[in-house]
Design an enzyme around this catalytic site. Structure first.
Site, PDB file in Angstrom:
ATOM      1  CG  ASP A   5       0.474   3.330   4.631  1.00 48.50           C
ATOM      2  OD1 ASP A   5      -0.690   2.902   4.583  1.00 48.50           O
ATOM      3  OD2 ASP A   5       1.464   2.606   4.853  1.00 48.50           O
ATOM      4  CG  ASP A  54      -1.888  -1.084   1.323  1.00 48.70           C
ATOM      5  OD1 ASP A  54      -2.171  -1.688   0.269  1.00 48.70           O
ATOM      6  OD2 ASP A  54      -2.386  -1.354   2.432  1.00 48.70           O
TER       7      ASP A  54
END
Length: 229
Positions: A156, A154
């Site tokens: 962030d 991911d």
């Protein structure tokens, strides 16, 4: 716009209050300021990391922590097994504090296939007056030059804005982005934070994280923190 991220400069030792996700560089004698024990292997890893001029990251305080202490985290890179180390230190160990890196700067450390999408998001955030920064694997990779990101990682994001409508528009844009997968938090004007995906889903209540606590707040209360819709 008001930028809620603050930086403390280099120089003499000083007391400071870094915010969660801030980058923190330590003085060479940081180990003398440990407020809680650290095992020998972890201490050696932190010493090598700091000697290379790399920062650690501010973590959430724990109940009972003295006011003049802080919690820091170190996530080691892939080559070191991605081990995580937590430190509890007196603030006298801190040499310098900086906010999380801006997405516009950190995207150079992202895989080439992600950069066009991330650059477009950074431009959209800037156009809306939303401060868009990164933490987690992309920030570690950007700040250290070591490898952290994997194809399924991911990105962030840490978002901050003065007004809700601008932030709401950006959340809609983020929700449409599928590669890379985006995660992260919205920093509220009072310093608390909420996951942007949870906020975008508009539940009745959202989980809010503070510097030393976690609790719930109504969705309407979060919007009210920005002065309303």
């Amino acid at each position: 716009m008001r930028v809620p991220f603050q930086t403390a400069g280099t120089g003499e030792r000083h007391s400071c209050a870094p915010r969660r996700h801030d980058s923190v560089w330590l003085h060479p004698d940081w180990a003398a300021h440990l407020a809680s024990p650290l095992d020998a292997a972890a201490q050696a890893a932190v010493a090598g990391w700091c000697a290379a001029g790399r920062p650690l990251v501010t973590a959430r305080r724990q109940p009972g922590d003295a006011a003049a202490t802080l919690r820091l985290g170190l996530a080691l890179p892939t080559c070191d097994g991605r081990r995580r180390i937590g430190l509890h230190l007196d603030t006298a160990a801190v040499a310098r504090v900086a906010p999380p890196p801006p997405l516009a700067a950190a995207l150079v450390a992202a895989p080439p296939a992600w950069r066009e999408a991330l650059a477009a998001l950074a431009a959209a955030a800037a156009g809306l007056g939303v401060d868009c920064r990164v933490y987690g694997s992309l920030a570690w990779q950007f700040l250290s030059g070591a490898e952290y990101l994997r194809p399924a990682s991911d990105v962030d994001l840490l978002l901050a804005a003065d007004v809700w409508p601008a932030l709401e528009r950006l959340l809609g844009r983020l929700a449409e982005t599928t590669v890379p997968r985006l995660d992260g938090e919205v920093l509220l004007p009072d310093g608390d934070a909420v996951a942007w995906r949870e906020l975008a889903a508009r539940p009745a209540r959202v989980l809010v994280k503070g510097p030393d606590r976690v609790g719930f707040r109504s969705h309407a209360g979060v919007i009210a923190a920005f002065g309303g819709a």
